[in-house]
Write a protein that holds these residues in place. Structure first.
Motif, short mmCIF file in Angstrom:
data_model
loop_
_atom_site.label_atom_id
_atom_site.label_comp_id
_atom_site.label_asym_id
_atom_site.label_seq_id
_atom_site.Cartn_x
_atom_site.Cartn_y
_atom_site.Cartn_z
N PRO A 105 10.19 -28.55 -8.65
CA PRO A 105 11.10 -29.53 -8.05
C PRO A 105 10.41 -30.82 -7.62
O PRO A 105 11.04 -31.89 -7.62
CB PRO A 105 11.69 -28.79 -6.85
N ILE A 106 9.12 -30.75 -7.28
CA ILE A 106 8.39 -31.96 -6.91
C ILE A 106 8.27 -32.89 -8.11
O ILE A 106 8.49 -34.11 -8.02
CB ILE A 106 6.99 -31.61 -6.35
N ALA A 107 7.91 -32.34 -9.27
CA ALA A 107 7.79 -33.14 -10.49
C ALA A 107 9.13 -33.75 -10.88
O ALA A 107 9.20 -34.90 -11.33
CB ALA A 107 7.24 -32.28 -11.62
N GLU A 108 10.20 -32.98 -10.67
CA GLU A 108 11.53 -33.50 -10.99
C GLU A 108 11.91 -34.65 -10.07
O GLU A 108 12.38 -35.70 -10.52
CB GLU A 108 12.57 -32.37 -10.85
N ALA A 109 11.70 -34.46 -8.78
CA ALA A 109 12.10 -35.49 -7.81
C ALA A 109 11.29 -36.77 -7.96
O ALA A 109 11.84 -37.87 -7.83
CB ALA A 109 11.95 -34.94 -6.39
N LEU A 110 10.02 -36.64 -8.25
CA LEU A 110 9.15 -37.81 -8.35
C LEU A 110 8.99 -38.31 -9.79
O LEU A 110 8.29 -39.30 -10.02
CB LEU A 110 7.76 -37.49 -7.78
N GLN A 111 9.64 -37.62 -10.72
CA GLN A 111 9.56 -37.99 -12.14
C GLN A 111 8.12 -38.08 -12.61
O GLN A 111 7.69 -39.05 -13.23
CB GLN A 111 10.30 -39.31 -12.38
N ILE A 112 7.37 -37.03 -12.30
CA ILE A 112 5.96 -36.95 -12.73
C ILE A 112 5.91 -36.45 -14.16
O ILE A 112 6.55 -35.44 -14.50
CB ILE A 112 5.18 -35.99 -11.80
N ALA A 113 5.18 -37.13 -15.00
CA ALA A 113 5.14 -36.79 -16.42
C ALA A 113 4.43 -35.47 -16.68
O ALA A 113 4.78 -34.72 -17.59
CB ALA A 113 4.47 -37.91 -17.21
N GLU A 114 3.40 -35.18 -15.88
CA GLU A 114 2.65 -33.94 -16.09
C GLU A 114 3.49 -32.72 -15.74
O GLU A 114 4.31 -32.75 -14.82
CB GLU A 114 1.37 -33.95 -15.24
N SER A 115 3.29 -31.65 -16.48
CA SER A 115 4.06 -30.43 -16.26
C SER A 115 3.65 -29.74 -14.97
O SER A 115 2.52 -29.94 -14.48
CB SER A 115 3.85 -29.47 -17.43
N PRO A 116 4.54 -28.93 -14.39
CA PRO A 116 4.17 -28.16 -13.19
C PRO A 116 2.96 -27.27 -13.43
O PRO A 116 2.15 -27.06 -12.52
CB PRO A 116 5.43 -27.33 -12.92
N GLN A 117 2.81 -26.76 -14.66
CA GLN A 117 1.65 -25.92 -14.98
C GLN A 117 0.35 -26.71 -14.85
O GLN A 117 -0.64 -26.22 -14.29
CB GLN A 117 1.80 -25.35 -16.40
N LYS A 118 0.34 -27.94 -15.38
CA LYS A 118 -0.86 -28.77 -15.30
C LYS A 118 -1.16 -29.18 -13.87
O LYS A 118 -2.32 -29.26 -13.46
CB LYS A 118 -0.71 -30.00 -16.20
N LEU A 119 -0.09 -29.46 -13.11
CA LEU A 119 -0.29 -29.84 -11.72
C LEU A 119 -0.87 -28.67 -10.92
O LEU A 119 -1.75 -28.87 -10.08
CB LEU A 119 1.05 -30.28 -11.11
N ALA A 120 -0.38 -27.47 -11.20
CA ALA A 120 -0.91 -26.29 -10.51
C ALA A 120 -2.37 -26.06 -10.88
O ALA A 120 -3.20 -25.71 -10.03
CB ALA A 120 -0.07 -25.06 -10.87
N GLU A 121 -2.71 -26.28 -12.15
CA GLU A 121 -4.10 -26.12 -12.59
C GLU A 121 -5.00 -27.13 -11.88
O GLU A 121 -6.10 -26.80 -11.43
CB GLU A 121 -4.17 -26.30 -14.11
#
Length: 237
Positions: A197-213
């Protein structure tokens, strides 16, 4: 009286006149009046550079979302009646509103929320928009036990909710995840749930998987990215 004040008063008079017809048709005339007043109070410059039909359509659409909830079809009805384009109205409304279609919540800029709440009783589906609240509501809707347990530990260890801690100190948040789930693999899966939901709200291009990594390999980069995206998305400040 300054020129800017006179100009805004004239614009509001014209928009209010159009709203009387359209909002009456949708049965939300009072809500439209409150929304128009609050937007003018909080974002007077929002009216500059936009066509009158876009202004009218945006106020009607936002009023319907507030009064009736996040329902599909409202935007098309408003566009058909006003003759405004979908991209223009969506861009105008995105300045101060965000809709979580899955959960049915309508999030408003905190300043607009406060202004409206002084004028009317806002429905339960209307929320004050902060990243923390949005993420909490989204995760709570599909994994309440997960978030509740994580929140308790974050508050106990840092005196902050887990989303705030993730934004302010990703390294400490990472350590809390590892202390709860013991293995990096499980901790990363939980982090992905939060980043979705953070990536969705902020329109972050990187996937949640990459952000978690990244959280587990270079939390400083995560902190910089989140701060940068918060500054870009004004509604999230």
């Amino acid at each position: 009286m300054g020129d800017d004040v006179v100009w805004l008063a004239n614009v509001l008079a014209g928009v209010r006149s159009d709203l009387e017809v359209l909002c009456s048709r949708f049965g939300v005339l009072n809500v439209c009046g409150f929304v128009l007043e609050s937007v003018a109070e909080v974002f007077p410059t929002w009216f500059s550079g936009r066509r009158r039909r876009v202004l009218v359509a945006s106020i009607v659409y936002l009023s319907l979302l507030i009064a009736r909830g996040a329902r599909k079809g409202f935007l098309k009805q408003v566009l058909d009646l006003c003759g405004a384009s979908k991209p223009a109205v969506r861009d105008a409304v995105s300045r101060f509103a965000f809709v979580d279609w899955d959960a049915g919540f309508v999030y408003l800029d905190p300043n607009l929320y406060e202004s409206l709440s002084r004028k009317m009783r806002l429905p339960q589906h209307v929320k004050r928009y902060t990243i923390s609240d949005f993420v909490k509501n989204r995760i709570w809707s599909y994994a309440p036990g997960l978030y509740q347990h994580l929140e308790v530990v974050c508050m106990r260890n840092s005196k902050k909710d887990c989303v705030t801690l993730l934004f302010e100190n990703p390294d400490e948040f990472k350590n809390i995840l590892l202390s709860i789930y013991k293995t990096p693999l499980v901790a990363k899966l939980v982090a992905e749930k939060l980043f979705t939901p953070i990536a969705e709200a902020l329109q972050i291009a990187e996937s949640p998987q990459k952000l978690a990594e990244k959280l587990f390999t270079n939390p400083e980069d995560v902190a910089k990215l989140l701060k940068q995206m918060l500054n870009v998305k004004s509604i999230n400040k």
